[in-house]
Design a protein around this motif. Sequence first.
Motif, PDB file in Angstrom:
ATOM      1  N   GLY A  24       0.817  -1.213   0.000  1.00 40.54           N
ATOM      2  CA  GLY A  24       0.000   0.000   0.000  1.00 40.54           C
ATOM      3  C   GLY A  24       0.845   1.254   0.000  1.00 40.54           C
ATOM      4  N   LEU A  25       1.941   1.244   0.769  1.00 41.82           N
ATOM      5  CA  LEU A  25       2.866   2.377   0.794  1.00 41.82           C
ATOM      6  C   LEU A  25       3.501   2.583  -0.576  1.00 41.82           C
ATOM      7  CD1 LEU A  25       4.971   4.419   2.017  1.00 41.82           C
ATOM      8  CD2 LEU A  25       6.389   2.406   2.439  1.00 41.82           C
ATOM      9  N   LEU A  26       4.027   1.512  -1.162  1.00 48.26           N
ATOM     10  CA  LEU A  26       4.709   1.626  -2.442  1.00 48.26           C
ATOM     11  C   LEU A  26       3.767   2.128  -3.530  1.00 48.26           C
ATOM     12  CD1 LEU A  26       6.852  -1.674  -2.382  1.00 48.26           C
ATOM     13  CD2 LEU A  26       7.550   0.645  -1.743  1.00 48.26           C
ATOM     14  N   ALA A  27       2.528   1.691  -3.473  1.00 48.61           N
ATOM     15  CA  ALA A  27       1.547   2.146  -4.460  1.00 48.61           C
ATOM     16  C   ALA A  27       1.337   3.654  -4.363  1.00 48.61           C
ATOM     17  CB  ALA A  27       0.226   1.411  -4.270  1.00 48.61           C
ATOM     18  N   PHE A  28       1.281   4.176  -3.146  1.00 49.22           N
ATOM     19  CA  PHE A  28       1.143   5.624  -2.974  1.00 49.22           C
ATOM     20  C   PHE A  28       2.362   6.349  -3.510  1.00 49.22           C
ATOM     21  CE2 PHE A  28       2.389   9.366  -0.553  1.00 49.22           C
ATOM     22  CZ  PHE A  28       1.289  10.191  -0.742  1.00 49.22           C
ATOM     23  N   ASP A  43      -8.648  -3.329  -2.809  1.00 45.63           N
ATOM     24  CA  ASP A  43      -9.140  -1.955  -2.659  1.00 45.63           C
ATOM     25  C   ASP A  43      -8.840  -1.422  -1.262  1.00 45.63           C
ATOM     26  OD1 ASP A  43     -10.104  -2.078  -5.220  1.00 45.63           O
ATOM     27  OD2 ASP A  43     -12.183  -2.468  -4.641  1.00 45.63           O
ATOM     28  N   GLU A  44      -8.963  -2.277  -0.257  1.00 48.60           N
ATOM     29  CA  GLU A  44      -8.676  -1.873   1.122  1.00 48.60           C
ATOM     30  C   GLU A  44      -7.203  -1.508   1.283  1.00 48.60           C
ATOM     31  OE1 GLU A  44      -8.359  -4.083   5.457  1.00 48.60           O
ATOM     32  OE2 GLU A  44      -9.913  -4.769   4.055  1.00 48.60           O
ATOM     33  N   ILE A  45      -6.322  -2.304   0.692  1.00 48.80           N
ATOM     34  CA  ILE A  45      -4.882  -2.062   0.786  1.00 48.80           C
ATOM     35  C   ILE A  45      -4.512  -0.731   0.134  1.00 48.80           C
ATOM     36  CG2 ILE A  45      -2.625  -2.885  -0.038  1.00 48.80           C
ATOM     37  CD1 ILE A  45      -3.781  -5.768   0.371  1.00 48.80           C
ATOM     38  N   PHE A  46      -5.160  -0.418  -0.986  1.00 45.62           N
ATOM     39  CA  PHE A  46      -4.873   0.837  -1.673  1.00 45.62           C
ATOM     40  C   PHE A  46      -5.462   2.044  -0.940  1.00 45.62           C
ATOM     41  CE2 PHE A  46      -3.214  -1.598  -5.092  1.00 45.62           C
ATOM     42  CZ  PHE A  46      -2.488  -0.723  -5.886  1.00 45.62           C
ATOM     43  N   GLU A  47      -6.199   1.806   0.139  1.00 45.75           N
ATOM     44  CA  GLU A  47      -6.725   2.889   0.968  1.00 45.75           C
ATOM     45  C   GLU A  47      -5.908   3.102   2.236  1.00 45.75           C
ATOM     46  OE1 GLU A  47      -9.679   4.922   0.540  1.00 45.75           O
ATOM     47  OE2 GLU A  47      -9.368   4.255  -1.521  1.00 45.75           O
ATOM     48  N   TYR A  48      -4.967   2.201   2.523  1.00 48.57           N
ATOM     49  CA  TYR A  48      -4.207   2.290   3.772  1.00 48.57           C
ATOM     50  C   TYR A  48      -3.552   3.651   3.960  1.00 48.57           C
ATOM     51  CZ  TYR A  48      -4.422  -2.745   4.925  1.00 48.57           C
ATOM     52  OH  TYR A  48      -4.825  -4.005   5.274  1.00 48.57           O
ATOM     53  N   ASP A  70      -3.870   5.120   7.865  1.00 48.04           N
ATOM     54  CA  ASP A  70      -2.861   4.661   8.816  1.00 48.04           C
ATOM     55  C   ASP A  70      -2.015   5.864   9.232  1.00 48.04           C
ATOM     56  OD1 ASP A  70      -0.042   3.615   9.521  1.00 48.04           O
ATOM     57  OD2 ASP A  70      -1.282   1.802   9.590  1.00 48.04           O
ATOM     58  N   ALA A  71      -1.997   6.180  10.530  1.00 51.66           N
ATOM     59  CA  ALA A  71      -1.378   7.421  11.006  1.00 51.66           C
ATOM     60  C   ALA A  71       0.124   7.474  10.726  1.00 51.66           C
ATOM     61  CB  ALA A  71      -1.634   7.578  12.506  1.00 51.66           C
ATOM     62  N   VAL A  72       0.833   6.374  10.956  1.00 49.80           N
ATOM     63  CA  VAL A  72       2.281   6.364  10.733  1.00 49.80           C
ATOM     64  C   VAL A  72       2.587   6.496   9.252  1.00 49.80           C
ATOM     65  CG1 VAL A  72       4.405   5.030  11.024  1.00 49.80           C
ATOM     66  CG2 VAL A  72       2.652   4.986  12.812  1.00 49.80           C
ATOM     67  N   LEU A  73       1.822   5.779   8.446  1.00 51.18           N
ATOM     68  CA  LEU A  73       2.000   5.850   6.998  1.00 51.18           C
ATOM     69  C   LEU A  73       1.677   7.248   6.479  1.00 51.18           C
ATOM     70  CD1 LEU A  73       2.700   4.102   4.579  1.00 51.18           C
ATOM     71  CD2 LEU A  73       0.329   3.375   4.449  1.00 51.18           C
ATOM     72  N   ARG A  74       0.619   7.832   7.007  1.00 49.19           N
ATOM     73  CA  ARG A  74       0.192   9.154   6.559  1.00 49.19           C
ATOM     74  C   ARG A  74       1.242  10.222   6.892  1.00 49.19           C
ATOM     75  NH1 ARG A  74      -4.814  11.743   5.650  1.00 49.19           N
ATOM     76  NH2 ARG A  74      -4.287  13.811   4.866  1.00 49.19           N
TER      77      ARG A  74
END
Length: 345
Positions: A82-86, A139-144, A148-152
Amino acid sequence: MKQLQERKLYDVTAPNASTGIINGHSSNVLNWDDVRFHWAYPLYKNMLANFWTPFEINMSNDVKQFENLETQEKEAFEKIIGLLAFLDSIQTDYSMHVARYLTDSSLSALMTVLSFQEVVHNQSYSYVLSSITTKGKQDEIFEYWKHDAVLRERNDFIAEGYEAFVSNPTPQTFLESIVYDVILEGLNFYSGFSFFYNLARNQKMVSTSTMINYINRDEQLHVHLFANIFKELLKEFPELNTDKNHRFVQETFRKGAELEIKWAKYIIGERTQGIDLKDLESYIKFMANKRVNELGMERPFEGYRTNPMRWIKIFEDVNSGKTDFFEQKSRQYTKVSTDNGFDEL
């Protein structure tokens, strides 16, 4: 500071080889035998030699293995994807913004190839997820990244640096955005990459790790491109080569490394067998030092001159005519130069 001017579609009064990396004059006609920067064409050939698509990689074994991963491994796998996709999504858009202002047509061409490769990277994450999980979970993973506070926190750090350039394109904001770019492509991926490589050396999710290896190789060339642009920018605009900007590079990389370490502890933690968190923290600081050194600046962390996770070395050794470490078959791809590797400083 003077605003950046977009490159003209064509200019009959200008030379083919540009007069400036930004805010210069160029006909916008690309002749690879008449370009300003000697490193542009070799880099172009190297980027083309790395061409690959996700469809080449057989995911059947990973499909079987994914259900047998430990719960913590599955969670880390999904959130890192999810991170890498962002990261690759915003990188695609950022690189296209950059291309608009690069006066030199060869650099604009390189940026176009880079943007295409980022699209391939992003599509590869969809390919992995569609192979191993349901559409709903994908779809859920692409919304992380939204929730997710740390990811955000770490994503916003990069995105805000990019937005400052997009909303106010000047030589200064462009320079600063390159620093964020090198953090994204040369630092933010690396704890995630180490997770997938660690799975592979334990014979888990080998096909996914093969794909990550190809992405890793592309990203090293992208860092090389942006580092060259950064250094050329300082040559053409000596007013940017200030102590303040040197400190900006060091301080921004320190912050980027802190966020990467925080993310690594959060997502990998002590639960992942084979990755020592102290080594991983040292590895991230080593990579930060390496990237800042590539930008021509003083390293932000004292020490950290050698790679403490040297087992990662093998994952860059996909060479033309060599046997693929992962799948034990020949792949006709070109290895990234050892100058762009990550063994020592």
